[in-house]
Write an enzyme that holds these catalytic residues in place. Structure first.
Site, PDB file in Angstrom:
ATOM      1  N   LYS A   1       0.866  -1.183   0.000  1.00 23.76           N
ATOM      2  CA  LYS A   1       0.000   0.000   0.000  1.00 23.76           C
ATOM      3  C   LYS A   1       0.895   1.223   0.000  1.00 23.76           C
ATOM      4  O   LYS A   1       1.970   1.218   0.598  1.00 23.76           O
ATOM      5  CB  LYS A   1      -0.889   0.018   1.256  1.00 23.76           C
ATOM      6  CG  LYS A   1      -2.174   0.777   1.054  1.00 23.76           C
ATOM      7  CD  LYS A   1      -3.221  -0.091   0.359  1.00 23.76           C
ATOM      8  CE  LYS A   1      -4.527   0.604   0.172  1.00 23.76           C
ATOM      9  NZ  LYS A   1      -5.561  -0.344  -0.276  1.00 23.76           N
TER      10      LYS A   1
HETATM   11  P1  NAD Z   1     -13.600   6.901  -2.728  1.00 23.21           P
HETATM   12  O1  NAD Z   1     -12.669   8.030  -2.473  1.00 23.21           O
HETATM   13  O2  NAD Z   1     -14.104   6.668  -4.099  1.00 23.21           O
HETATM   14  O3  NAD Z   1     -14.895   7.035  -1.764  1.00 23.21           O
HETATM   15  C1  NAD Z   1     -14.816   7.233  -0.387  1.00 23.21           C
HETATM   16  C2  NAD Z   1     -16.209   7.635   0.091  1.00 23.21           C
HETATM   17  O4  NAD Z   1     -16.237   7.685   1.515  1.00 23.21           O
HETATM   18  C3  NAD Z   1     -16.641   9.022  -0.390  1.00 23.21           C
HETATM   19  O5  NAD Z   1     -18.025   8.980  -0.713  1.00 23.21           O
HETATM   20  C4  NAD Z   1     -16.414   9.907   0.835  1.00 23.21           C
HETATM   21  O6  NAD Z   1     -17.239  11.057   0.840  1.00 23.21           O
HETATM   22  C5  NAD Z   1     -16.836   8.916   1.931  1.00 23.21           C
HETATM   23  N1  NAD Z   1     -16.365   9.241   3.267  1.00 23.21           N
HETATM   24  C6  NAD Z   1     -15.136   9.611   3.692  1.00 23.21           C
HETATM   25  N2  NAD Z   1     -15.146   9.808   5.027  1.00 23.21           N
HETATM   26  C7  NAD Z   1     -16.414   9.546   5.444  1.00 23.21           C
HETATM   27  C8  NAD Z   1     -17.070   9.551   6.699  1.00 23.21           C
HETATM   28  N3  NAD Z   1     -16.406   9.871   7.800  1.00 23.21           N
HETATM   29  N4  NAD Z   1     -18.388   9.207   6.753  1.00 23.21           N
HETATM   30  C9  NAD Z   1     -19.063   8.873   5.639  1.00 23.21           C
HETATM   31  N5  NAD Z   1     -18.506   8.843   4.434  1.00 23.21           N
HETATM   32  C10 NAD Z   1     -17.201   9.175   4.334  1.00 23.21           C
HETATM   33  O7  NAD Z   1     -12.853   5.608  -2.142  1.00 23.21           O
HETATM   34  P2  NAD Z   1     -13.165   4.087  -2.491  1.00 23.21           P
HETATM   35  O8  NAD Z   1     -12.238   3.654  -3.569  1.00 23.21           O
HETATM   36  O9  NAD Z   1     -14.635   3.880  -2.627  1.00 23.21           O
HETATM   37  O10 NAD Z   1     -12.632   3.390  -1.153  1.00 23.21           O
HETATM   38  C11 NAD Z   1     -13.435   3.273   0.016  1.00 23.21           C
HETATM   39  C12 NAD Z   1     -12.859   2.193   0.905  1.00 23.21           C
HETATM   40  O11 NAD Z   1     -12.810   0.963   0.182  1.00 23.21           O
HETATM   41  C13 NAD Z   1     -11.428   2.427   1.403  1.00 23.21           C
HETATM   42  O12 NAD Z   1     -11.299   1.821   2.677  1.00 23.21           O
HETATM   43  C14 NAD Z   1     -10.583   1.652   0.411  1.00 23.21           C
HETATM   44  O13 NAD Z   1      -9.327   1.272   0.942  1.00 23.21           O
HETATM   45  C15 NAD Z   1     -11.486   0.449   0.198  1.00 23.21           C
HETATM   46  N6  NAD Z   1     -11.234  -0.302  -1.034  1.00 23.21           N
HETATM   47  C16 NAD Z   1     -11.271   0.298  -2.264  1.00 23.21           C
HETATM   48  C17 NAD Z   1     -11.054  -0.472  -3.412  1.00 23.21           C
HETATM   49  C18 NAD Z   1     -11.179   0.104  -4.791  1.00 23.21           C
HETATM   50  O14 NAD Z   1     -11.069  -0.668  -5.770  1.00 23.21           O
HETATM   51  N7  NAD Z   1     -11.418   1.388  -4.957  1.00 23.21           N
HETATM   52  C19 NAD Z   1     -10.758  -1.845  -3.272  1.00 23.21           C
HETATM   53  C20 NAD Z   1     -10.746  -2.423  -2.015  1.00 23.21           C
HETATM   54  C21 NAD Z   1     -10.984  -1.646  -0.905  1.00 23.21           C
END
Ligand code: NAD
Length: 414
Positions: free
Chosen positions: A105
């Protein structure tokens, strides 16, 4: 020993699983620490002519099963500790899905919403150059994470290619299709969350149709999970993002809400009843999907949860203390390393396609994604039933036994 940190929490989860399978303490000594962490300074010229120096990291946790694999995150709260935990979880996730990868990461401590597009590009390119010594399609392959997108991956790919003197599409995954990205990658994590939720309902002889769902975080993962679950007939009754939270007991119109997010970059402009963001987790629903950031479900709010199951869309959204409370309340938690593994499964397919120069259609990618995820779910479910342990413990033991087998053949160099 790292104290009271996310990496410490990740270690605690590892120790629990290690105890369950009587893991060789010599191997535990290797697995409890990251293999390598690189800290870099990332100086860039801002649009106003001033120079700003950001701090970036790349943590490679383990590479016994193959090249390190994991996202790059841009966020003010990025720390070495956080990335170490996230890289450990990537290691277990790749092993659970039996992908030929280790875990990594990376991230930059920054507020990406305060940077212009050209500043983001310069920051990404300089970060790539700084971590170049440990990057490579057979060494470490970055992907998007919080606040990084396919465009970020295109900048990383181009910088790496320019430094090498040839075009290298397999250096990143989650890149635009025109550069060798895979069909279905953008939606893959959310699609996976939906498929795993459906499998859980099937295993419990329940139908997902009409199930009430609350989603915290409506970005890539939460938004797509909501879309696919609503297409399966579930009702998304509450969602939240940084701007606030919305509820509708009849079910929100998810495609319309996604259009609103596309236009305004937040959910709160969408007409409907608003609640405080903190109330999202305690909604009376069948399924709660935390899909924002880590540590959202903790000792102080776990007892307020009314959902029948938690499906971890985000990485590390439940603390070990909350896990114990939820276990006591008999609320199963489908762990992140299984629930959100759809992204890395399709990243692997993207890497294979980019290396071979042969590209697949949507249906081929989605079929393989479904096959891999349903197989992993079955393995974890059966392991949990057989050993009478939580789904997290079952997922960890499956993953760690697989890594232990790799070490049993490879040994410890020299
Ligand atoms: P992203 O930036 O697209 O979305 C994050 C979302 O969370 C946004 O809507 C933001 O407004 C919201 N957010 C942030 N803080 C918040 C809070 N305190 N309360 C409510 N909402 C809040 O990110 P993503 O890619 O969707 O990733 C989200 C999670 O999933 C992370 O933990 C990431 O590590 C994990 N993840 C992502 C992927 C991927 O392919 N993108 C894969 C596996 C895991």
């Amino acid at each position: 020993m790292i104290k009271d940190s996310l990496a410490r929490k990740a270690q605690k989860q590892l120790y629990k699983a290690a105890k369950e399978i009587n893991l060789d303490p010599n191997l535990l000594r290797i697995l409890e620490k990251p293999m390598r962490v690189l800290k870099v300074s990332v100086p860039i010229k801002l649009d106003n002519g001033k120079t700003k120096v950001f701090t970036g990291f790349r943590c490679q946790y383990n590479n016994a099963k193959g090249p390190a694999k994991g996202g790059v995150r841009y966020h003010p709260s990025v720390t070495e500790d956080e990335l170490t935990a996230l890289a450990a979880w990537m290691t277990w996730k790749c092993a659970l899905l039996d992908l030929p990868y280790g875990g990594a990461k990376g991230g930059i401590v920054c507020n990406p919403t305060k940077l212009s597009e050209s500043e983001l590009e310069r920051m990404t390119r300089r970060y790539t150059t700084e971590i170049m010594p440990i990057l490579g399609p057979h060494i470490d392959i970055p992907a998007p994470d919080v606040y990084t997108t396919s465009k970020t991956m295109a900048w990383i790919m181009d910088t790496f290619s320019m430094m090498k003197g040839y075009t290298e599409p397999s250096i990143v995954t989650g890149k635009p299709e025109i550069l060798g990205g895979s069909k279905g990658r953008k939606e893959a994590t959310g699609r996976g969350v939906a498929l795993i939720t459906r499998e859980f309902f099937k295993a419990n002889k329940r139908n997902i149709k009409g199930a009430k769902i609350a989603i915290q975080g409506f970005g890539n993962v939460g938004g797509h999970a909501g879309l696919f679950l609503s297409q399966m007939g579930a009702k998304i009754v509450a969602v939240s993002d940084v701007s606030g939270a919305l509820v509708n007991p009849e079910g929100l119109d998810i495609p319309a809400l996604l259009n609103c997010v596309e236009e305004h970059a937040c959910i709160i402009k969408y007409p409907g009843k608003q609640i405080d963001g903190s109330e999202l987790l305690s909604q009376d629903v069948d399924v709660l999907i935390p899909a924002a950031l880590e540590n959202q479900i903790h000792q102080k709010n776990a007892q307020n949860i009314k959902a029948n199951v938690i499906v971890e869309g985000a990485n590390g959204p439940t603390t070990p203390e909350a896990d114990e409370i939820l276990e006591g309340m008999k609320i199963p938690v489908i762990p992140d390393i299984l629930a959100n593994a759809g992204g890395v499964v399709v990243s692997h397919l993207e890497w294979v396609q980019a290396m071979s120069g042969l590209f697949w259609e949507d249906e081929d990618v989605n079929r393989e994604l479904e096959r891999k995820l349903t197989k992993a779910f079955k393995e974890v479910w059966e392991n949990s039933q057989r050993k009478n342990v939580s789904l997290r413990c079952a997922a960890y033991t499956t993953a760690i036994e697989r890594i232990a087998e790799v070490y049993s053949y490879r040994g410890i160099f020299p």
